[in-house]
Design an enzyme around this catalytic site. Structure first.
Site, PDB file in Angstrom:
ATOM      1  N   CYS A   2      32.428  13.136  40.086  1.00 59.82           N
ATOM      2  CA  CYS A   2      31.671  14.361  39.804  1.00 59.82           C
ATOM      3  C   CYS A   2      30.863  14.226  38.518  1.00 59.82           C
ATOM      4  CB  CYS A   2      32.620  15.546  39.685  1.00 59.82           C
ATOM      5  SG  CYS A   2      33.469  15.968  41.218  1.00 59.82           S
ATOM      6  N   GLN A  76      29.989  11.894  50.305  1.00 63.05           N
ATOM      7  CA  GLN A  76      31.327  12.436  50.473  1.00 63.05           C
ATOM      8  C   GLN A  76      31.202  13.937  50.735  1.00 63.05           C
ATOM      9  OE1 GLN A  76      34.178  12.507  46.993  1.00 63.05           O
ATOM     10  NE2 GLN A  76      34.829  10.607  47.946  1.00 63.05           N
ATOM     11  N   TYR A 157      41.979  19.340  47.700  1.00 58.85           N
ATOM     12  CA  TYR A 157      40.857  20.156  48.147  1.00 58.85           C
ATOM     13  C   TYR A 157      41.167  20.731  49.540  1.00 58.85           C
ATOM     14  CZ  TYR A 157      38.609  18.179  44.053  1.00 58.85           C
ATOM     15  OH  TYR A 157      38.318  17.814  42.760  1.00 58.85           O
ATOM     16  N   ARG A 205      38.652  10.159  53.316  1.00 54.55           N
ATOM     17  CA  ARG A 205      39.481   9.993  52.111  1.00 54.55           C
ATOM     18  C   ARG A 205      40.675  10.922  52.216  1.00 54.55           C
ATOM     19  NH1 ARG A 205      38.224   9.534  45.676  1.00 54.55           N
ATOM     20  NH2 ARG A 205      38.194   7.373  46.356  1.00 54.55           N
ATOM     21  N   GLY A 298      35.361   3.708  40.707  1.00 57.10           N
ATOM     22  CA  GLY A 298      34.762   4.917  40.170  1.00 57.10           C
ATOM     23  C   GLY A 298      34.477   4.792  38.690  1.00 57.10           C
TER      24      GLY A 298
END
Length: 333
Positions: A2, A76, A157, A205, A298
């Site tokens: 993010c 994503q 999430y 994911r 990442g």
């Protein structure tokens, strides 16, 4: 990862520079950060979304730029659920009010993540609507040139909020049993797979473990992976955690690699390893020994967007550099 730089969900100049840096650094694939399939699916007021054609078109220059340098682009697709409507990490408070663009969060159940407001439980009709939203978002992404679609079903999430028993308290067809709790993800995968070309890779994911007693575990993940493979999912992006704030996670280099290995072995599906993979030799070992089929980085890529070029040089592998960088390297010699 993010970036919190979108405005009303729209990506812009910051993202062109951010993603463009990776595109000139020799990776096989760039994965765009968690992108809301609806405005309320964004994690924060600074996160991107792809809820309509205008938001999708904003990504096109970045996709085209990556393709110019022979790099594939993935996105994503996400819905943050009860973890939505936050401020940016550097703001002085956590939750975004309506006055600054915040909204009412929703979830599988009216149970809150630590420090967050209680979300509203989704109705069955709303769940069906979100399945369509994921499919529509995937179709938009393909239309503007994305090569890979990834469904974000991890890290506490929304989709994870359905399949984890720590978060799902429903008593209808979307709660209770394993089959009921994975139903939302199964419906999303089926709809997305139908909305995109058969040739387009579909990744999912997942959080392979909640790292908490009574939570989702690796045995569950193996069974889920078998189901997803049968539905046409090409690869499982094997992450973990995010369901509860106090999970006891033994964080160390490569700590999640065994999840990718187990899913690859037990479910017979391609997997990617993630999490504190920082050194070329470490990444190479994971792929060469068959612990996973791919490695996703990442934070290390954020530190060095040209990590792939660095890794190739360190491992003694010759790969094609972007033409402008190749000229600079030749002149330097």
């Amino acid at each position: 990862m993010c970036q919190y730089e979108a405005v009303n969900g729209l990506v812009g100049q910051y993202h062109q520079v951010h993603l463009g840096a990776f595109a000139t650094g020799g990776p096989g694939l760039i994965m765009v950060e968690a992108t809301g399939v609806v405005p309320e699916g964004r994690i924060s007021i600074g996160c991107p979304s792809i809820e309509d054609e205008g938001h999708a078109q904003a990504f096109k220059p970045m996709v085209d730029f990556a393709h110019r340098y022979g790099v594939k682009m993935g996105i994503q697709l996400a819905h943050a659920g009860r973890k939505a409507s936050t401020m940016r990490p550097w703001d002085d408070h956590l939750m975004a009010s309506a006055a600054v663009g915040g909204w009412q969060a929703v979830s599988s159940s009216a149970t809150a993540f630590e420090g967050y407001p209680v979300p509203r439980e989704l109705s069955v009709d709303e769940i069906k609507g979100l399945v369509k939203s994921f499919a529509d978002a995937a179709a938009r992404a393909i239309k503007v040139g994305f090569d890979v679609i990834e469904i974000h079903a991890a890290h506490g999430y929304l989709i994870h909020q359905f399949y984890s028993p720590l978060m799902n308290q429903r008593t209808d067809e979307y709660g209770g049993s394993f089959e009921n709790r994975i139903r939302f993800l199964i419906e999303v995968v089926r709809a997305v797979r139908q909305a995109i070309p058969e040739s387009a890779p579909l990744f999912v994911r997942i959080s392979s473990s909640d790292w908490a007693d009574g939570g989702w575990n690796l045995i569950d993940s193996v069974e889920l992976a078998k189901e997803l493979k049968n539905l046409g999912v090409d690869l499982i992006d094997a992450s973990s955690g995010g369901a509860v704030h106090n999970a006891k996670i033994d964080v160390k280099p490569g700590f999640q690699v065994p999840f990718a290995t187990a899913l690859r072995t037990e479910a017979g599906i391609l997997t990617s390893a993630v999490g504190l993979i920082t050194e070329p030799e470490q990444a190479d070992h994971i792929v060469v020994t068959g612990e996973a089929d791919a490695v996703f980085l990442g934070r290390e890529m954020l530190r060095n967007p040209r990590w792939a070029l660095y890794a190739a040089e360190k491992l003694g592998v010759t790969i094609k550099w972007p033409s402008n960088l190749e000229r600079a390297r030749t002149l330097r010699k």
